[in-house]
Design a protein around this motif. Sequence first.
Motif, PDB file in Angstrom:
ATOM      1  N   ALA A 164       0.625  -1.137   0.131  1.00 28.89           N
ATOM      2  CA  ALA A 164       0.139   0.075  -0.175  1.00 28.89           C
ATOM      3  C   ALA A 164       0.874   1.130  -0.054  1.00 28.89           C
ATOM      4  O   ALA A 164       0.413   2.435  -0.600  1.00 28.89           O
ATOM      5  CB  ALA A 164      -0.838   0.180   1.154  1.00 28.89           C
ATOM      6  N   LYS A 165       2.006   1.205   0.690  1.00 24.09           N
ATOM      7  CA  LYS A 165       2.813   2.258   0.824  1.00 24.09           C
ATOM      8  C   LYS A 165       4.259   2.035   0.406  1.00 24.09           C
ATOM      9  O   LYS A 165       4.804   1.032   0.923  1.00 24.09           O
ATOM     10  CB  LYS A 165       2.853   2.939   1.957  1.00 24.09           C
ATOM     11  CG  LYS A 165       1.489   3.645   2.708  1.00 24.09           C
ATOM     12  CD  LYS A 165       1.696   4.159   4.306  1.00 24.09           C
ATOM     13  CE  LYS A 165       0.127   4.373   4.337  1.00 24.09           C
ATOM     14  NZ  LYS A 165      -0.602   3.099   4.713  1.00 24.09           N
ATOM     15  N   GLU A 219      -3.375  -1.445  -5.243  1.00 31.44           N
ATOM     16  CA  GLU A 219      -3.671  -0.994  -3.938  1.00 31.44           C
ATOM     17  C   GLU A 219      -2.789   0.034  -3.361  1.00 31.44           C
ATOM     18  O   GLU A 219      -2.846   0.482  -2.233  1.00 31.44           O
ATOM     19  CB  GLU A 219      -3.677  -2.254  -2.961  1.00 31.44           C
ATOM     20  CG  GLU A 219      -4.574  -3.508  -3.278  1.00 31.44           C
ATOM     21  CD  GLU A 219      -4.672  -4.389  -2.325  1.00 31.44           C
ATOM     22  OE1 GLU A 219      -4.439  -4.263  -1.049  1.00 31.44           O
ATOM     23  OE2 GLU A 219      -4.998  -5.407  -2.463  1.00 31.44           O
ATOM     24  N   THR A 244      -1.377   3.485  -2.210  1.00 37.21           N
ATOM     25  CA  THR A 244      -1.935   4.662  -1.945  1.00 37.21           C
ATOM     26  C   THR A 244      -0.790   5.611  -1.471  1.00 37.21           C
ATOM     27  O   THR A 244      -1.213   7.002  -1.606  1.00 37.21           O
ATOM     28  CB  THR A 244      -2.526   4.598  -0.316  1.00 37.21           C
ATOM     29  OG1 THR A 244      -1.485   4.252   0.662  1.00 37.21           O
ATOM     30  CG2 THR A 244      -3.630   3.277  -0.558  1.00 37.21           C
ATOM     31  N   GLY A 293      -6.372   4.293  -5.959  1.00 38.70           N
ATOM     32  CA  GLY A 293      -6.292   4.602  -4.541  1.00 38.70           C
ATOM     33  C   GLY A 293      -5.125   5.588  -4.217  1.00 38.70           C
ATOM     34  O   GLY A 293      -5.039   5.774  -2.856  1.00 38.70           O
ATOM     35  N   LEU A 294      -4.309   6.299  -5.034  1.00 35.60           N
ATOM     36  CA  LEU A 294      -3.251   6.896  -4.627  1.00 35.60           C
ATOM     37  C   LEU A 294      -3.629   8.229  -3.969  1.00 35.60           C
ATOM     38  O   LEU A 294      -4.518   8.915  -4.624  1.00 35.60           O
ATOM     39  CB  LEU A 294      -2.524   7.122  -5.885  1.00 35.60           C
ATOM     40  CG  LEU A 294      -0.802   7.595  -5.717  1.00 35.60           C
ATOM     41  CD1 LEU A 294      -0.108   6.600  -5.161  1.00 35.60           C
ATOM     42  CD2 LEU A 294      -0.231   7.992  -6.853  1.00 35.60           C
ATOM     43  N   THR A 295      -2.989   8.536  -2.918  1.00 32.74           N
ATOM     44  CA  THR A 295      -3.339   9.841  -2.211  1.00 32.74           C
ATOM     45  C   THR A 295      -2.008  10.666  -2.102  1.00 32.74           C
ATOM     46  O   THR A 295      -2.142  11.701  -1.952  1.00 32.74           O
ATOM     47  CB  THR A 295      -4.094   9.511  -0.956  1.00 32.74           C
ATOM     48  OG1 THR A 295      -3.113   8.895  -0.018  1.00 32.74           O
ATOM     49  CG2 THR A 295      -5.248   8.936  -1.009  1.00 32.74           C
ATOM     50  N   PHE A 332      -6.960   9.081  -9.775  1.00 31.41           N
ATOM     51  CA  PHE A 332      -6.742   9.165  -8.377  1.00 31.41           C
ATOM     52  C   PHE A 332      -7.023  10.583  -7.735  1.00 31.41           C
ATOM     53  O   PHE A 332      -7.377  11.489  -8.676  1.00 31.41           O
ATOM     54  CB  PHE A 332      -5.400   8.652  -7.850  1.00 31.41           C
ATOM     55  CG  PHE A 332      -4.293   9.565  -8.668  1.00 31.41           C
ATOM     56  CD1 PHE A 332      -4.157  10.866  -8.532  1.00 31.41           C
ATOM     57  CD2 PHE A 332      -3.381   8.749  -9.491  1.00 31.41           C
ATOM     58  CE1 PHE A 332      -2.982  11.367  -9.116  1.00 31.41           C
ATOM     59  CE2 PHE A 332      -2.507   9.329 -10.237  1.00 31.41           C
ATOM     60  CZ  PHE A 332      -2.098  10.722 -10.147  1.00 31.41           C
TER      61      PHE A 332
END
Length: 853
Positions: free
Chosen positions: A252-253, A274, A276, A300-302, A324
Motif C-alpha cells: 500500500a505504501k 492497492e 496509496t 487509490g493513490l493519495t 486518483f
Amino acid sequence: MLENYSYRTCFLSSIPSSTCSSRSHKNCIFPLTNTTEFKVRCVESERKALLSFKRSLTDPSDRLASWVGKECCIWKAVYCDIQTGYVIGLDLNDRSNNCYWKKLGHLIPGNSTCFGGKISPALLELRYLKYLDLGGNDFQGLATPNFLGSLKNLQCLNLSLSSLVGIPPSFGNLSNLRHLDLWAYSYPIDTVERSWVKDLNWVSGLSSLKYIDLSYVNLSLVKHWLEAFNKLPSLVTLRAVPASIEQLSRLAKLDMGENQLSGPLPESIFNFSELTALRLTTNYALEGNLAQNHFARFHGLTVLSLSCGRSFSVNLTNEWVPPFSLTHIKLRSCSLGPKFPTWLETQKQLQFVILTNGSISDPIPPWLWTLCSQLQWLDLSDNQIGGSLPRLVNFPSTSQNWTVGFYFSYYYGVVVDLSSNRFHGLLPLWPNVTHLNLAKNLFSGSIPLNIGHVMTKLQVLDLSRNAFIGSIPYSITRVNKLLRLDLSDNHLSGKIPHWWYESQQLQVIDLSGNNFTGGIPPTICSPPSFFWLRLSRNNLFGELPKSLSNCKSLLALDIGENKISGTIPEWFGESLLSLQILRMTHNMIDGCIPPQLCQLSSLQILDLSHDHLTGFIPSCLGSFRGLKSMKFYRWFPNYFYFSYVFTPNMELVEKGTKRTYTFTLDQVNLIDLSCNNLHGEIPNEITGRIPEDIERMQQLETLDLSSNNISGSIPLSMTSITLLCYLNLSYNNLGGPIPTTNQFGTFTNPSSFEGNPELCGKPLITDCSLPRKKEMETKIEDDEDEDEIRLCFFVSAGMGFVVMFSVTFSSLMINNSWGYCCFHFMEEVGERIIRFCLGFMACLNRIFSVKRN
C-alpha cells in the motif's frame, strides 16, 4: 517530509497513540490507562526488574520520578494487563522533541529529556511484554541489545531515533512482531561502519510483520535484501535502498525517497493497484520517463512524491484526467511548464502542494486561489511565476449577499467580483496554510496588507527573490505561530519595523538584499527562540543596539554590506555565546577587534573584512572551538522537518570567490580580516601551532588577512594546517621566506603574497638568496667605513701626542718650573684624552654593532 509522519502506522489495537512513535498513526488505541481505578496489583518480580532497568539508565530530567513504591502498574510509562497484572507495555519514547533537537545541534533550554546509559537485560523478566518503545532517546552508539530478540511476545518494537547502532539477527525470533521501527538517522554515530547491516535473512522469520521502517539504515552491503521481504505474507508498509518487488502485491505504501537509487524503475511498481503512497524523491540517478499511463492502475493513490533529474522525467499532458484523488503532491525539478499543470484542478482534496523548480511561467490559476478549505502547504518556489498577490479586503459585517469570484489577469493579479452572495469578514485566501513558499519567482507589487489577518496559521512565509515593493505589513504580527519570515532579495523599503515583540515564536528573520534604511530596531531580539538574523545588503546605518545582547540563542548574525558604524561591542563575547557565524563585512566599523570576541568559542565563520578596523589581531582568536574539530552533524536545526521551515543561506567570499552556501554552510571554516588597517604580527594562535592538548585550528580552510599592516614573518607553524586551501596575505608588511612545506606547496598564485616588499621565495619572483648577498655587500661597506674612521682617529691622536710631547720638552729646556707646571698640566689633559678616547671607541663599537644587526 512532514507529510510522511501521518502515514506511519503501528498496526496495533491495544496500545495508546501516545505509546507509539510521534510519527505513528492515530488509530493506536490502548484501553488501559495507568491509574489506580483498575486496582491492578504489580507482580513483584517485574517490579524489581523495572527498578533494575531504571538503574541502568541515565535520566537527566527525572522522567521516571514516579517509579517508587510497590504498585508498578501506576508508574508512568508502564502498562499492565487488567486481569493478570503482568507488564505488557513500556513506553519510554521522548515525545517532547527536546532530545531530538539537542542531538541535531539545536539549542534547547533546560536539561535534556533523553534517556541514555545502558539497556538492562532485566527486561527479560517482563515475559509478557508486547509493546516496547525506546524511540527518540540517546544511547550514544550503544549496540542494539541482542537479548531483545528473546522478547517473543513483542508486537510493537520502536527503536527509532534512539542512537542505537546495528540490528541483531536475533530479531528474527520475534514471530509475533507487527510493527518494527528502526529509523536510524538521529546521531553522528549512525554513520559509522558498525551501524551498517550486512544480512537481512532474519527478516523472513517475522511472519506477522505489517510495518517495518529501515529509513537511513545503511543497506549497501546487503545482497538480495528484497527477497527476504518478499517472503513476508502480511507486510503492508516497507520503508527502506530494489529490483523485483512484484510479489508484494498487497503493498500500500512504497517510500524509497532520500536514497541513491540508480537505473530504471521496475515496471512492476505500477502494477500495485492497492498503492496509496509512492515516494521516490531525491534519487537523482534514476532513469526513465514516467507518462500518464504509468499511473493508470493507481485508483487509490493519495500521496505522490517524485524528484526528476537528468535521466528521469515526468511527462503529463494538460488534458490528462488522473484516476486518483491526491492529498499530497510533491514534484521537484520536473518540467511541468511553461503552463501551470491544469490536470491538478481535478484534485479537489489537496492539502500539500509542492511544485518546485518546475519551469512554470504561468500566473497562479484562479482555482488554486480558491482551494482554501483544506490546503495546508504550498511551495511553488524556483519557478517563473509572475503577477501580483491578491489584495485582501475587509468586508462589512452585514447581512448583504456577496458573491466572491476570481478573474485572473496576467499583469494585474486577481480581480474580485463581489455581488449576489452572503459573505462577510475577510477574503478566504488559504486560511489553513501553514507553509507558504513563493521564493525565486517573478511576483511583483506589494505584500497584501491583510495577509496576517487572513493567513493566521502561517508558520513559514517565504517570499524571497521576487520583486515585491513597499513595506512589511503590520498584520504579520497577528500570525502568532510564525517561525520563519524570509523576505530577502526584493525591493522592499522604509525602516525595519519595531513590532517584533509581538511575534514571540519567530526563530528566523531574513530581510537581506532590500532597500531598508535607518537603524537596527532595538526590539528585533524580542522573540526568545530567535537564532538566525540576516540584514545584509541594505542601507542600514548607525551603531549596533545594545539590545542585540538579548539574542542569547543567536547562531548567525549577518549585517554585512550596510553603513553600520561604531565599534565592535565588547558585549558580543559576553552575551552572544552561541554565535557560530558573524558577518560584518563592508561597513564603517572602526576601532580595535575586542579580545572579548574570543569568548565566542563556537564561532566558525568570522568576516570583518572591508571595514575600518585598527590595532592588533588578538592572539586569542585561536581559541575558536569551531575551527579546531570536525563537526559530524549539521549545526542548524533538524534537517528533515526544518529543512522545509528553514534552509540556511549565506553569501561568503571563500577561497577568493563569492559563493552562496546552503546545506554545506556548516562545513565552512573562515576568518576574513582583509582590507582594514590592522597591524602587528600574525598571532601564533591563529596559525594552528600544535600544543600537546591538541587544541588548534586544524579545520581552518580559508584565511584572508590581506590589505592590512601586518608585519613579521609567516610562522612556520602555519604549515601544520593541512586543510587550509585558501590563503591571502597580500599587501601587508610581512618579510622573510615563504614556507614551502605541506599546504604551502599548493599556494602557487603570487597574488596571495604580493604587496609585501620584504617577502621572498616561491611563488614570488624575489629570490631569498638576493637579500643575503645585498646584506653581505652592505656589511663589507660598513666594515670599510668603520676602519676608515678608526684610522683617522688613531692618526689624529698620534699627531696630537707628538705635538704635546714637543711642547713639553721645549718648556723643560727653557725653564724648569715652567716645565714642571706644563708637565702636570699635560698629564692631567692626557688622562682625560685617554678616557675620552676609550669612551669614544666603545661608542663606535656599539654603533657599528647595531648597524650590523
